[in-house]
Scaffold this motif. Structure first.
Motif, PDB file in Angstrom:
ATOM      1  N   ASP A 151       0.808  -1.224   0.000  1.00  0.00           N
ATOM      2  CA  ASP A 151       0.000   0.000   0.000  1.00  0.00           C
ATOM      3  C   ASP A 151       0.842   1.274   0.000  1.00  0.00           C
ATOM      4  OD1 ASP A 151      -2.567  -1.306   0.283  1.00  0.00           O
ATOM      5  OD2 ASP A 151      -2.064  -1.680   2.384  1.00  0.00           O
ATOM      6  N   ALA A 152       2.146   1.143   0.069  1.00  0.00           N
ATOM      7  CA  ALA A 152       3.014   2.309   0.289  1.00  0.00           C
ATOM      8  C   ALA A 152       2.781   3.414  -0.735  1.00  0.00           C
ATOM      9  CB  ALA A 152       4.483   1.882   0.289  1.00  0.00           C
ATOM     10  N   ARG A 153       2.792   3.075  -2.005  1.00  0.00           N
ATOM     11  CA  ARG A 153       2.630   4.099  -3.037  1.00  0.00           C
ATOM     12  C   ARG A 153       1.247   4.753  -2.951  1.00  0.00           C
ATOM     13  NH1 ARG A 153       5.724   4.878  -7.195  1.00  0.00           N
ATOM     14  NH2 ARG A 153       6.645   2.785  -6.962  1.00  0.00           N
ATOM     15  N   ALA A 154       0.209   3.924  -2.770  1.00  0.00           N
ATOM     16  CA  ALA A 154      -1.157   4.453  -2.688  1.00  0.00           C
ATOM     17  C   ALA A 154      -1.322   5.354  -1.473  1.00  0.00           C
ATOM     18  CB  ALA A 154      -2.163   3.311  -2.637  1.00  0.00           C
ATOM     19  N   PHE A 155      -0.677   5.007  -0.359  1.00  0.00           N
ATOM     20  CA  PHE A 155      -0.787   5.834   0.842  1.00  0.00           C
ATOM     21  C   PHE A 155      -0.128   7.194   0.651  1.00  0.00           C
ATOM     22  CE2 PHE A 155       1.106   7.355   4.848  1.00  0.00           C
ATOM     23  CZ  PHE A 155      -0.072   7.662   5.517  1.00  0.00           C
ATOM     24  N   ILE A 156       1.030   7.194   0.022  1.00  0.00           N
ATOM     25  CA  ILE A 156       1.714   8.468  -0.226  1.00  0.00           C
ATOM     26  C   ILE A 156       0.860   9.367  -1.113  1.00  0.00           C
ATOM     27  CG2 ILE A 156       3.706   9.508  -1.392  1.00  0.00           C
ATOM     28  CD1 ILE A 156       5.367   7.124  -0.394  1.00  0.00           C
ATOM     29  N   LEU A 157       0.243   8.792  -2.142  1.00  0.00           N
ATOM     30  CA  LEU A 157      -0.643   9.569  -3.014  1.00  0.00           C
ATOM     31  C   LEU A 157      -1.865  10.073  -2.247  1.00  0.00           C
ATOM     32  CD1 LEU A 157      -0.542   7.363  -6.253  1.00  0.00           C
ATOM     33  CD2 LEU A 157       0.574   9.578  -5.891  1.00  0.00           C
TER      34      LEU A 157
ATOM     35  N   VAL B 205       8.470   5.637  -1.518  1.00  0.00           N
ATOM     36  CA  VAL B 205       7.896   4.306  -1.305  1.00  0.00           C
ATOM     37  C   VAL B 205       8.866   3.428  -0.535  1.00  0.00           C
ATOM     38  CG1 VAL B 205       7.123   2.199  -2.461  1.00  0.00           C
ATOM     39  CG2 VAL B 205       6.400   4.433  -3.335  1.00  0.00           C
ATOM     40  N   GLN B 206      10.148   3.488  -0.894  1.00  0.00           N
ATOM     41  CA  GLN B 206      11.154   2.659  -0.238  1.00  0.00           C
ATOM     42  C   GLN B 206      11.291   3.032   1.242  1.00  0.00           C
ATOM     43  OE1 GLN B 206      11.520   4.226  -3.146  1.00  0.00           O
ATOM     44  NE2 GLN B 206      11.702   2.500  -4.582  1.00  0.00           N
ATOM     45  N   GLN B 207      11.276   4.345   1.526  1.00  0.00           N
ATOM     46  CA  GLN B 207      11.395   4.783   2.919  1.00  0.00           C
ATOM     47  C   GLN B 207      10.213   4.327   3.751  1.00  0.00           C
ATOM     48  OE1 GLN B 207      11.819   8.995   2.127  1.00  0.00           O
ATOM     49  NE2 GLN B 207      14.000   8.970   2.623  1.00  0.00           N
ATOM     50  N   LEU B 208       9.025   4.456   3.179  1.00  0.00           N
ATOM     51  CA  LEU B 208       7.825   4.064   3.912  1.00  0.00           C
ATOM     52  C   LEU B 208       7.827   2.560   4.177  1.00  0.00           C
ATOM     53  CD1 LEU B 208       5.145   4.597   5.229  1.00  0.00           C
ATOM     54  CD2 LEU B 208       4.068   4.584   2.973  1.00  0.00           C
ATOM     55  N   ARG B 209       8.198   1.765   3.184  1.00  0.00           N
ATOM     56  CA  ARG B 209       8.243   0.317   3.385  1.00  0.00           C
ATOM     57  C   ARG B 209       9.259  -0.060   4.454  1.00  0.00           C
ATOM     58  NH1 ARG B 209       7.780  -1.614  -2.991  1.00  0.00           N
ATOM     59  NH2 ARG B 209       5.510  -1.319  -3.147  1.00  0.00           N
ATOM     60  N   LYS B 210      10.367   0.647   4.474  1.00  0.00           N
ATOM     61  CA  LYS B 210      11.376   0.404   5.515  1.00  0.00           C
ATOM     62  C   LYS B 210      10.816   0.765   6.884  1.00  0.00           C
ATOM     63  CE  LYS B 210      16.150   1.523   6.766  1.00  0.00           C
ATOM     64  NZ  LYS B 210      17.378   2.286   6.384  1.00  0.00           N
TER      65      LYS B 210
END
Length: 271
Positions: free
Chosen positions: A116-122, A145-150
């Motif tokens: 969901d990382a990309r969708a959440f950032i959007l 996206v990478q930072q959020l997943r981390k």
């Protein structure tokens, strides 16, 4: 003596089952993307390749329980595009499907997944553009996206941080961030941030998110929730008061909007 076998639904389809439990439409058409948003995971390849995957009603796989348990059956499949579910399998055909089959009240709240990382950032960026009540401006957060997943992987280790997503008819409508402390003496404390897109407000989503926040927090031994809210954000303040958040103090001139200073209220609740 015979043995009764209870069919168990696969775990990843539980959010989909929760959606159909609250749905009330006769017919519901969901895109493949909407289905994956509800689940928080990708559908298997078989779902994209075979109509039979959608219309099966026998084990060993039990994904179909997520809709059949709520009385829905698949009546139309457009592979890779959309699936139509109906409560009346016998009397409804694909030619009878209404084009206006949205059910505004059918939403679920689930914890965020790495997918969901990309969708959440959007979603965050959309909300930042809609309101001045958030603490970040559009494009100011600079979260990848990478930072959020981390971050999400680290949060799972801490066990007291997460993001709860509201998914309405397969679309992301709002969220709540629960941010617990990493320090042992304050692990019972978590800060909360909540936001709902303009077009989905006044539908009870904010209240549902707050209930989910309290339930999730209680399950993880979080006993104090705290938050900050701008003094002129009446809708949010009224919501928090309904959930018995108490005013603890005011930060004078803490926020500057369009060259005007606003105070910020600090509120908390003991669970």
């Amino acid at each position: 003596m015979g043995i009764t076998m209870t069919k168990k639904m696969e775990k990843k389809y539980i959010p989909l089952a929760s959606y159909f439990e609250v749905a009330s439409q006769q017919d519901i058409t969901l895109s493949f993307n909407a289905l994956e948003n509800i689940m928080g995971q990708a559908l298997p390849n078989a779902a994209y390749l075979n109509k039979s995957w959608w219309k099966k009603t026998k084990p060993p796989l039990t994904h179909y329980l997520s809709w059949t348990n709520a009385g829905y059956y698949v009546i139309d499949v457009k592979l890779g595009t959309s699936v139509t579910f109906s409560r009346n399998q016998a009397k409804t055909s694909s030619s009878d499907i209404s084009e206006n089959n949205e059910n505004p009240s059918a939403y679920i709240i689930r914890t965020i997944e790495a997918s969901d990382a990309r969708a959440f950032i959007l979603l965050q960026e959309e909300i930042f553009q809609q309101t001045d009540f958030m603490y970040n401006e559009h494009n100011e957060l600079d979260l990848t996206v990478q930072q959020l997943r981390k971050n999400l992987a680290y949060w799972k280790q801490l066990k007291n941080r997460t993001i709860l997503l509201c998914v309405l008819n397969g679309l992301f409508a709002g969220y709540a961030v629960i941010h617990g402390s990493k320090h042992s003496k304050a692990k019972h404390v978590a800060s909360v941030r909540l936001a709902v897109k303009d077009e989905h407000q006044q539908k009870g989503i904010g209240a549902s998110l707050m209930k989910a926040v309290e339930k999730w927090s209680t399950q993880r031994d979080i006993s104090r929730l705290e938050l900050s809210v701008m003094e002129h954000n009446d809708v949010a303040i009224n919501l928090f008061k309904k959930f018995n958040f108490q005013h603890e103090g005011t930060r004078q001139n803490a926020i500057k909007l369009n060259n005007t200073f606003f105070n910020e209220h600090i509120m908390s609740k003991m669970l």
